[in-house]
Write an enzyme that holds these catalytic residues in place. Structure first.
Site, PDB file in Angstrom:
ATOM      1  N   ARG A 125      12.283  41.342   6.922  1.00 53.86           N
ATOM      2  CA  ARG A 125      12.727  39.962   6.670  1.00 53.86           C
ATOM      3  C   ARG A 125      12.908  39.310   8.032  1.00 53.86           C
ATOM      4  O   ARG A 125      13.886  39.570   8.728  1.00 53.86           O
ATOM      5  CB  ARG A 125      14.031  39.961   5.858  1.00 53.86           C
ATOM      6  CG  ARG A 125      14.651  38.588   5.758  1.00 53.86           C
ATOM      7  CD  ARG A 125      15.734  38.498   4.710  1.00 53.86           C
ATOM      8  NE  ARG A 125      15.168  38.443   3.387  1.00 53.86           N
ATOM      9  CZ  ARG A 125      15.837  38.063   2.293  1.00 53.86           C
ATOM     10  NH1 ARG A 125      17.110  37.737   2.362  1.00 53.86           N
ATOM     11  NH2 ARG A 125      15.241  38.029   1.116  1.00 53.86           N
TER      12      ARG A 125
ATOM     13  N   HIS B 200       7.628  34.398   0.364  1.00 58.05           N
ATOM     14  CA  HIS B 200       8.551  35.392  -0.196  1.00 58.05           C
ATOM     15  C   HIS B 200       7.851  36.083  -1.386  1.00 58.05           C
ATOM     16  O   HIS B 200       8.248  35.914  -2.533  1.00 58.05           O
ATOM     17  CB  HIS B 200       9.841  34.705  -0.636  1.00 58.05           C
ATOM     18  CG  HIS B 200      10.998  35.622  -0.864  1.00 58.05           C
ATOM     19  ND1 HIS B 200      10.941  36.979  -0.631  1.00 58.05           N
ATOM     20  CD2 HIS B 200      12.253  35.371  -1.325  1.00 58.05           C
ATOM     21  CE1 HIS B 200      12.120  37.515  -0.929  1.00 58.05           C
ATOM     22  NE2 HIS B 200      12.930  36.565  -1.350  1.00 58.05           N
TER      23      HIS B 200
ATOM     24  N   GLN C 199       9.715  38.300  -4.154  1.00 57.30           N
ATOM     25  CA  GLN C 199      10.482  37.510  -5.124  1.00 57.30           C
ATOM     26  C   GLN C 199       9.581  37.022  -6.254  1.00 57.30           C
ATOM     27  O   GLN C 199       9.922  37.120  -7.432  1.00 57.30           O
ATOM     28  CB  GLN C 199      11.106  36.299  -4.403  1.00 57.30           C
ATOM     29  CG  GLN C 199      11.874  35.378  -5.336  1.00 57.30           C
ATOM     30  CD  GLN C 199      13.108  36.051  -5.907  1.00 57.30           C
ATOM     31  OE1 GLN C 199      13.893  36.619  -5.173  1.00 57.30           O
ATOM     32  NE2 GLN C 199      13.279  36.016  -7.224  1.00 57.30           N
TER      33      GLN C 199
ATOM     34  N   ASP D 279      15.272  26.307  -5.833  1.00 60.76           N
ATOM     35  CA  ASP D 279      15.723  27.206  -4.759  1.00 60.76           C
ATOM     36  C   ASP D 279      16.755  26.453  -3.926  1.00 60.76           C
ATOM     37  O   ASP D 279      16.881  25.218  -4.019  1.00 60.76           O
ATOM     38  CB  ASP D 279      14.503  27.627  -3.913  1.00 60.76           C
ATOM     39  CG  ASP D 279      14.843  28.639  -2.813  1.00 60.76           C
ATOM     40  OD1 ASP D 279      15.928  29.248  -2.855  1.00 60.76           O
ATOM     41  OD2 ASP D 279      14.006  28.812  -1.903  1.00 60.76           O
TER      42      ASP D 279
ATOM     43  N   CYS E  34      15.793  31.952  -7.482  1.00 60.01           N
ATOM     44  CA  CYS E  34      15.691  33.271  -6.858  1.00 60.01           C
ATOM     45  C   CYS E  34      17.051  33.801  -6.405  1.00 60.01           C
ATOM     46  O   CYS E  34      17.203  35.000  -6.188  1.00 60.01           O
ATOM     47  CB  CYS E  34      14.733  33.212  -5.671  1.00 60.01           C
ATOM     48  SG  CYS E  34      15.222  32.005  -4.434  1.00 60.01           S
TER      49      CYS E  34
ATOM     50  N   ARG F 186      13.691  42.361  -9.325  1.00 59.90           N
ATOM     51  CA  ARG F 186      13.358  42.670  -7.937  1.00 59.90           C
ATOM     52  C   ARG F 186      13.236  44.190  -7.762  1.00 59.90           C
ATOM     53  O   ARG F 186      12.356  44.682  -7.063  1.00 59.90           O
ATOM     54  CB  ARG F 186      14.429  42.124  -6.970  1.00 59.90           C
ATOM     55  CG  ARG F 186      14.539  40.620  -6.898  1.00 59.90           C
ATOM     56  CD  ARG F 186      13.312  39.964  -6.327  1.00 59.90           C
ATOM     57  NE  ARG F 186      12.976  40.467  -5.009  1.00 59.90           N
ATOM     58  CZ  ARG F 186      13.511  40.053  -3.860  1.00 59.90           C
ATOM     59  NH1 ARG F 186      14.409  39.079  -3.876  1.00 59.90           N
ATOM     60  NH2 ARG F 186      13.139  40.554  -2.697  1.00 59.90           N
TER      61      ARG F 186
HETATM   62  N1   CP Z   1      16.340  36.243  -3.639  1.00 56.30           N
HETATM   63  C1   CP Z   1      16.571  36.944  -2.508  1.00 56.30           C
HETATM   64  O1   CP Z   1      15.663  37.288  -1.758  1.00 56.30           O
HETATM   65  O2   CP Z   1      17.883  37.218  -2.299  1.00 56.30           O
HETATM   66  P1   CP Z   1      18.531  37.867  -0.986  1.00 56.30           P
HETATM   67  O3   CP Z   1      18.436  36.833   0.093  1.00 56.30           O
HETATM   68  O4   CP Z   1      19.946  38.142  -1.386  1.00 56.30           O
HETATM   69  O5   CP Z   1      17.779  39.099  -0.631  1.00 56.30           O
HETATM   70  N1  NVA Z   2      14.331  29.768   0.493  1.00 55.32           N
HETATM   71  C1  NVA Z   2      15.434  30.695   0.578  1.00 55.32           C
HETATM   72  C2  NVA Z   2      15.189  31.906  -0.264  1.00 55.32           C
HETATM   73  C3  NVA Z   2      16.328  32.871  -0.287  1.00 55.32           C
HETATM   74  C4  NVA Z   2      16.048  34.108  -1.062  1.00 55.32           C
HETATM   75  C5  NVA Z   2      15.667  31.076   2.034  1.00 55.32           C
HETATM   76  O1  NVA Z   2      14.715  31.194   2.805  1.00 55.32           O
HETATM   77  O2  NVA Z   2      16.823  31.249   2.398  1.00 55.32           O
END
Ligand code: CP
Ligand code: NVA
Length: 319
Positions: free
Chosen positions: A101, A128, A131, A226, A267, A295
């Site tokens: 990440r 992502h 997700q 989101d 999400c 997930r």
């Molecule tokens: N939806 C998602 O990726 O959540 P987290 O940021 O908690 O991993």
């Molecule tokens: N768009 C959001 C998704 C979180 C899972 C972010 O990047 O924080």
């Protein structure tokens, strides 16, 4: 080597196969209890996480493997003492598979260039994909199919989740309408839209970007939103963003435009009173915790898919 940097890396057949595998693993997890025996997953995080971290780590444990949580703040990479290239060449000597990440998608691409093991995008500024595979699994469970359904996405659309939804819908023949401000800073990346359109031309899916919430939501089977304050967005942007995105809030009025049996998705993490009202996210149409559960199953399927492909590559290289 097959990675999962964006969903566009995968064919429609690979996506369909992973969704079938996710359903099979969910139905009979005990049959996969030793699938990752002696396998190690490295989990690299530059940003916070609840779902991604817990589902990957739990998934690896449940399938007989081991996961290492690696926070870049305590790494030579994060302290600027080691390059992405050297990090990737080093971890490839230890572990079997990596999820990362990262803030910048270009950094993930650089990591993948130097890695000799499969790399999974666990969220970047661009995409992502994990997700959205879980989301597609959820939609299929609730609606019995994907092809021909309509998904409406509302809110901040210069966004990793929006981008992966565009490609994921295109790959599976789902129509998608994005409702967002008429400003490139908050609309999907034109390159991603173009790529999704190329994929959609094969599947029969349609893609719309509109600037009115009702126009996007009309007749939708799925209404998705989101966070307006993604992890990378500075806190001082909050007031500006709230003013810009409020017309795209998913509330009871917006849900009225969708089909009466539409499902609501986010999400997570979510803020009640911002991208959706509490009434919607805590109401009967919401499936957000089913998404969160999936997930776990979808990521297990991603890891099986990538490791199998990697083993096939290795076998053919040694043949
Ligand atoms: N939806 C998602 O990726 O959540 P987290 O940021 O908690 O991993
Ligand atoms: N768009 C959001 C998704 C979180 C899972 C972010 O990047 O924080």
């Amino acid at each position: 080597m097959l990675h999962l940097l964006t969903l566009a890396d995968w064919t429609p057949q690979q996506v369909a196969g992973a969704l079938d595998m996710a359903a099979a693993i969910k139905a009979a997890p005990q049959e996969y209890a030793q699938t990752f025996h002696r396998k190690t997953l490295l989990m690299i995080f530059e940003k916070p996480s609840l779902r991604t971290r817990l589902s990957f780590e739990t998934g690896m444990t449940q399938m007989g493997g081991h996961a290492i949580y690696y926070d870049t703040r305590t790494s030579p990479l994060g302290s600027g003492k080691e390059s992405l290239a050297d990090t990737a060449q080093t971890f490839s000597r230890y572990v079997d598979i990596v999820m990362a990440r990262l803030f910048k998608h270009v950094d993930l691409e650089e990591m993948a260039r130097y890695a000799r093991v499969p790399i999974i995008n666990a969220l970047t500024d661009l995409a992502h994909p994990c997700q959205i595979l879980a989301d597609l699994q959820t939609i299929r469970e609730k609606k019995g199919r994907l092809e021909g359904l309509k998904l409406a996405y509302l809110g901040d659309s210069n966004n990793n989740v929006t981008h992966s939804l565009l490609v994921g819908c295109a790959l599976t023949g789902m129509h998608i309408a994005v409702g967002c401000p008429d400003d490139p800073a908050y609309a999907p990346d034109p390159d991603v839209v173009q790529r999704a359109q190329q994929v959609a031309a094969q599947s029969g899916a349609t893609i719309q970007v509109v600037h009115e919430a009702a126009a996007a939501a009309v007749d939708a089977d799925v209404v998705y939103t989101d966070s307006w304050m993604s992890y990378h967005v500075p806190a001082e942007e909050k007031d500006k963003r709230v003013a810009l995105f409020t017309p795209y809030q998913v509330n009871a009025g917006v849900m009225q435009h969708a089909k009466s049996d539409a499902i609501f998705m986010n999400c997570l993490p979510a803020m009640r009173g911002f991208e959706q009202t509490a009434e919607v996210i805590d109401g009967p149409q919401s499936v957000v915790f089913d998404q969160a559960e999936n997930r776990l199953h979808a990521q297990k399927a991603v890891m099986v898919t990538l490791l199998r492909e990697h083993e096939r590559d290795g076998a053919s290289a040694h043949a």
